[in-house]
Design a protein around this motif. Structure first.
Motif, PDB file in Angstrom:
ATOM      1  N   ASN A 402       0.952  -1.076   0.165  1.00  0.00           N
ATOM      2  CA  ASN A 402      -0.264   0.428  -0.311  1.00  0.00           C
ATOM      3  C   ASN A 402       0.993   1.379  -0.281  1.00  0.00           C
ATOM      4  O   ASN A 402       0.647   2.675   0.782  1.00  0.00           O
ATOM      5  N   GLY A 403       1.848   0.971  -0.954  1.00  0.00           N
ATOM      6  CA  GLY A 403       2.458   2.411  -0.804  1.00  0.00           C
ATOM      7  C   GLY A 403       3.446   2.282   0.155  1.00  0.00           C
ATOM      8  O   GLY A 403       4.638   3.747  -0.022  1.00  0.00           O
ATOM      9  N   VAL A 404       3.944   1.411   1.454  1.00  0.00           N
ATOM     10  CA  VAL A 404       4.614   1.553   2.185  1.00  0.00           C
ATOM     11  C   VAL A 404       5.966   0.640   2.097  1.00  0.00           C
ATOM     12  O   VAL A 404       5.590  -0.401   2.160  1.00  0.00           O
ATOM     13  N   ALA A 405       7.148   1.290   2.439  1.00  0.00           N
ATOM     14  CA  ALA A 405       8.194  -0.033   2.143  1.00  0.00           C
ATOM     15  C   ALA A 405       8.305  -0.753   2.790  1.00  0.00           C
ATOM     16  O   ALA A 405       8.275  -0.973   4.181  1.00  0.00           O
ATOM     17  N   LEU A 406       8.242  -2.289   2.447  1.00  0.00           N
ATOM     18  CA  LEU A 406       8.903  -3.384   3.398  1.00  0.00           C
ATOM     19  C   LEU A 406      10.604  -3.292   3.489  1.00  0.00           C
ATOM     20  O   LEU A 406      11.427  -2.891   3.222  1.00  0.00           O
ATOM     21  N   PRO A 407      10.561  -3.806   4.942  1.00  0.00           N
ATOM     22  CA  PRO A 407      12.054  -3.497   4.745  1.00  0.00           C
ATOM     23  C   PRO A 407      13.391  -4.682   4.321  1.00  0.00           C
ATOM     24  O   PRO A 407      14.431  -3.693   4.260  1.00  0.00           O
ATOM     25  N   VAL A 408      12.399  -5.827   2.882  1.00  0.00           N
ATOM     26  CA  VAL A 408      14.111  -5.875   2.476  1.00  0.00           C
ATOM     27  C   VAL A 408      14.202  -5.312   1.548  1.00  0.00           C
ATOM     28  O   VAL A 408      15.184  -4.600   0.724  1.00  0.00           O
ATOM     29  N   LEU A 409      13.138  -3.502   1.114  1.00  0.00           N
ATOM     30  CA  LEU A 409      13.719  -2.535   0.302  1.00  0.00           C
ATOM     31  C   LEU A 409      15.123  -1.644   0.666  1.00  0.00           C
ATOM     32  O   LEU A 409      15.114  -1.321  -0.201  1.00  0.00           O
ATOM     33  N   ALA A 491      33.615  11.152   9.566  1.00  0.00           N
ATOM     34  CA  ALA A 491      32.732  10.554  10.346  1.00  0.00           C
ATOM     35  C   ALA A 491      32.161   9.004   9.990  1.00  0.00           C
ATOM     36  O   ALA A 491      32.376   8.906   8.231  1.00  0.00           O
ATOM     37  N   ALA A 492      30.864   8.613  10.948  1.00  0.00           N
ATOM     38  CA  ALA A 492      31.183   7.481  10.355  1.00  0.00           C
ATOM     39  C   ALA A 492      30.079   7.109  10.592  1.00  0.00           C
ATOM     40  O   ALA A 492      29.134   7.599  11.774  1.00  0.00           O
ATOM     41  N   THR A 493      28.420   6.955   9.813  1.00  0.00           N
ATOM     42  CA  THR A 493      27.357   6.506  10.347  1.00  0.00           C
ATOM     43  C   THR A 493      27.073   5.256  10.288  1.00  0.00           C
ATOM     44  O   THR A 493      27.631   4.464   9.218  1.00  0.00           O
ATOM     45  N   VAL A 494      25.980   4.145  10.920  1.00  0.00           N
ATOM     46  CA  VAL A 494      25.628   3.602  10.958  1.00  0.00           C
ATOM     47  C   VAL A 494      23.655   3.583  10.692  1.00  0.00           C
ATOM     48  O   VAL A 494      23.082   4.740  10.824  1.00  0.00           O
ATOM     49  N   TRP A 495      23.602   2.602   9.614  1.00  0.00           N
ATOM     50  CA  TRP A 495      21.662   2.319   8.943  1.00  0.00           C
ATOM     51  C   TRP A 495      21.761   0.730   9.062  1.00  0.00           C
ATOM     52  O   TRP A 495      22.523  -0.081   9.104  1.00  0.00           O
ATOM     53  N   ARG A 496      20.720   0.986   9.842  1.00  0.00           N
ATOM     54  CA  ARG A 496      19.976  -0.601  10.134  1.00  0.00           C
ATOM     55  C   ARG A 496      18.347  -1.129   9.084  1.00  0.00           C
ATOM     56  O   ARG A 496      17.869  -0.290   9.550  1.00  0.00           O
ATOM     57  N   VAL A 497      18.844  -2.230   8.886  1.00  0.00           N
ATOM     58  CA  VAL A 497      17.160  -2.902   9.133  1.00  0.00           C
ATOM     59  C   VAL A 497      17.550  -4.066  10.192  1.00  0.00           C
ATOM     60  O   VAL A 497      18.100  -5.203   9.559  1.00  0.00           O
ATOM     61  N   ALA A 504       8.506  -1.318   8.653  1.00  0.00           N
ATOM     62  CA  ALA A 504       6.679  -0.571   9.101  1.00  0.00           C
ATOM     63  C   ALA A 504       6.441  -1.535   9.240  1.00  0.00           C
ATOM     64  O   ALA A 504       5.287  -1.484  10.199  1.00  0.00           O
ATOM     65  N   PHE A 505       6.608  -3.092   9.499  1.00  0.00           N
ATOM     66  CA  PHE A 505       5.604  -3.942   9.619  1.00  0.00           C
ATOM     67  C   PHE A 505       5.969  -4.187  11.164  1.00  0.00           C
ATOM     68  O   PHE A 505       4.691  -4.321  11.819  1.00  0.00           O
ATOM     69  N   ALA A 528       8.604   5.015  10.206  1.00  0.00           N
ATOM     70  CA  ALA A 528       9.399   3.903  10.369  1.00  0.00           C
ATOM     71  C   ALA A 528       9.622   2.592   8.967  1.00  0.00           C
ATOM     72  O   ALA A 528      10.961   2.450   9.454  1.00  0.00           O
ATOM     73  N   SER A 529       9.672   3.011   8.032  1.00  0.00           N
ATOM     74  CA  SER A 529       9.652   2.102   7.183  1.00  0.00           C
ATOM     75  C   SER A 529      11.558   2.677   6.939  1.00  0.00           C
ATOM     76  O   SER A 529      12.601   2.150   5.905  1.00  0.00           O
ATOM     77  N   ALA A 530      11.597   4.517   6.799  1.00  0.00           N
ATOM     78  CA  ALA A 530      12.625   4.598   6.111  1.00  0.00           C
ATOM     79  C   ALA A 530      14.038   4.706   7.359  1.00  0.00           C
ATOM     80  O   ALA A 530      13.909   3.958   8.073  1.00  0.00           O
ATOM     81  N   MET A 531      15.379   4.437   6.858  1.00  0.00           N
ATOM     82  CA  MET A 531      17.085   4.282   8.195  1.00  0.00           C
ATOM     83  C   MET A 531      17.102   6.052   8.037  1.00  0.00           C
ATOM     84  O   MET A 531      16.873   6.342   7.498  1.00  0.00           O
ATOM     85  N   SER A 532      17.053   5.508   8.831  1.00  0.00           N
ATOM     86  CA  SER A 532      17.880   6.761   9.850  1.00  0.00           C
ATOM     87  C   SER A 532      19.106   6.701  10.023  1.00  0.00           C
ATOM     88  O   SER A 532      19.471   5.809  11.203  1.00  0.00           O
TER      89      SER A 532
END
Length: 565
Positions: A402-409, A491-497, A504-505, A528-532
């Motif tokens: 429904n237009g909201v990304a799942l974790p796999v994306l 600088a170092a950043t971490v992106w997480r799933v 979003a699930f 919630a679906s977006a990584m920060s």
């Protein structure tokens, strides 16, 4: 009890998956210590961006609201380098989408049997791709109703729906043409039209292939020889319209077995049905590779070994033909199982982090297999898109609901951050490739890594924490050492799933699994679906080496990115 998914034996009803064990259970046991070592000064060879290929059975979804939105996301992953493959681009019908169905009505005939070409619907689909910077991986098929050689009384459009036997998809569209001359002229006219509409330089970038999985009775009611003829006539028509077009195939189910052997022999040593010369132009080769999940003792068990074995066999078959061994390869469908629209308890992995962690672990091994076989891997196509106007988190294999990304994306978003040069990286807890292919990941978890750098000096370290069984397990306490950074590391950043990030699930579950979220809930799900990105400081820094401590949960995927100053 073990329940296996096969394309021809579908569960009886769609199973909604409001929860799955690893999504809701806390970690068990003490964190597992893991050491990962990266040397940014040591190249380990090129890492081609094979992940930038996607596809779907239902072409008309691309022009619908959520399909258009998702194509924007896919096009943004690597602008002007993403490809999309779709079935049914020549299928007859009014353009109404349905499960495993689509149509464009590109070809009909008048009362005298003369061809009538109408590119309106198919143009709208390709226009939608191009407006979002996406190129077609153009599948030439399926058979228009007016050309089908199906026996009289055979229905043209199937009535399949989730839960029905898969064999019911094979109706009039899956037959050889009644006239190969008219088939060739259709392909020729379509290619000419595409060159006129999109420009020669653009169409030269496309991949052209004929049909889908002709080695499956679900898709092709003809013989192998009839497919060779269909392929030869189609390729000749494309090349007559655009001599520089990129043509290939055959996009077989699995590694193709003896069917692939026959096709490779035909295109290299046998007489072409269209030109009457020896051989058929072949700029790339394609086959499919799928895993096989099961449902064991109340939980999903993935079948990563099955998929990797198919990949390896496909590579080996192509590498064994000297005339074709160096040709680019596209795995034209590469997925955890074989039917995106098919439900069932064994497919409950799709909404959450089992799918995302599987994707990270499997792509890493496919890259490794390509290097081992020394083949020219150009693409790995994920046969997952979206299903328009379906219930939230309905359990289909898709990238968004429904237009909201799942974790796999988000894993594909992480792939997009990687560079084209692989650098040396090892993990104390990565399961060796041969063991994964022999046994899957059924014992110790696979906590692996893949690292790259860009020409500008950005270092990206991908870490996954994967297990075949969808059950809770301990977190991984990762100590990551990155050497060879020089004095320009910034600088170092971490992106997480994982269960708490880019998911979003999980957020939907915490909301109480609403099937009609209001506007505020929808906005919260999108957020919630977006990584920060999280800024992370090194635990230690000595000279050109920095050490970072990270926690990666079971089924988690993380990426540490170190920017140059």
């Amino acid at each position: 009890m073990i329940l296996l998914l096969r394309r021809w034996a579908m569960p009886a009803a769609l199973a909604f998956t409001a929860a799955s064990p690893a999504q809701v259970a806390p970690p068990t046991g003490s964190p597992q210590p893991v050491r990962i070592a990266v040397d940014a000064s040591r190249s380990a060879g090129p890492l081609p961006p094979v992940w930038r290929f996607f596809g779907a059975d239902e072409p008309n979804y691309a022009t619908m609201k959520d399909g258009r939105k998702l194509l924007v996301e896919l096009g943004a992953l690597r602008p002007d380098q993403v490809y999309f493959r779709a079935h049914n681009l020549l299928t007859s019908g009014d353009g109404t989408a349905a499960f495993k169905w689509g149509s464009t009505n590109a070809y009909t005939e008048d009362q005298d049997g003369k061809p009538v070409y109408d590119w309106t619907v198919v143009d709208r689909i390709i226009d939608t791709y191009r407006a979002r910077g996406i190129h077609p991986y153009l599948q030439i098929g399926f058979m228009p109703e007016a050309l089908s050689s199906a026996p009289k009384g055979t229905p043209y459009q199937h009535a399949w729906r989730p839960g029905f036997a898969y064999r019911l998809v094979a109706t009039g569209w899956s037959y050889p043409p009644a006239s190969y001359e008219k088939w060739g002229e259709l392909v020729y006219r379509w290619t000419l039209h595409n060159v006129e509409r999109y420009g020669r330089a653009e169409v030269e970038r496309w991949y052209f292939e004929v049909w889908n999985e002709p080695n499956q009775r679900d898709y092709w009611q003809g013989t192998p020889e009839e497919f060779y003829r269909l392929h030869d006539v189609g390729v000749d028509a494309v090349r007559r319209a655009l001599p520089t077009a990129r043509v290939g195939g055959p996009d077989l189910a699995g590694n193709g077995g003896t069917y692939m052997d026959g096709f490779l022999r035909h295109v290299t040593t046998e007489r072409n049905y269209a030109t009457r010369q020896i051989g058929t132009p072949t700029d790339f080769l394609s086959f499919h590779a799928k895993g096989m999940p099961s449902f064991v003792d109340g939980h999903v068990r993935m079948g990563i070994a099955t998929q990797l074995i198919e990949v390896d066999k496909g590579f080996a078959r192509i590498a064994a033909v000297p005339a074709l061994a160096a040709r680019p390869i596209v795995i034209g469908e590469s997925d955890p199982e074989g039917c995106a629209a098919c439900p069932g308890p064994q497919n409950a992995y799709r909404n959450g982090t089992m799918y995302s962690s599987y994707t990270a672990a499997s792509f890493a091994r496919i890259w490794e297999l390509a290097a081992r076989r020394r083949v020219n891997l150009e693409g790995v196509l994920s046969w997952s898109f979206e299903f328009e106007d379906q219930p939230w988190f309905a359990g289909y294999r898709q990238l968004a609901t429904n237009g909201v990304a799942l974790p796999v994306l988000n894993v594909f978003r992480l792939f997009a951050r990687m560079g084209s040069e692989k650098i040396a990286a090892t993990s104390s807890a990565e399961v060796p490739l041969d063991r994964v292919m022999a046994d899957g990941v059924r014992g110790a978890a696979d906590i692996g890594t893949l690292a790259t750098r860009t020409a500008a000096g950005r270092v990206a370290v991908l870490i996954w924490h994967y297990h075949d069984d969808d059950v809770a397990g301990p977190d991984a306490a990762v100590r990551l050492s990155v050497a060879g950074l020089g004095q320009r590391a910034g600088a170092a950043t971490v992106w997480r799933v994982d269960r708490d990030h880019g998911n979003a699930f999980s957020a939907w579950q915490r909301m109480g699994a609403p099937q009609s979220p209001d506007a505020d809930q929808y906005a919260n799900l999108e957020a919630a679906s977006a990584m920060s990105p999280e800024l992370v400081r090194p635990t230690t820094a000595a000279g050109a080496t920095r050490t970072y401590d990270l926690v990666v949960p079971r089924q988690g995927v993380a990426m540490l990115v170190i920017e140059p100053r």
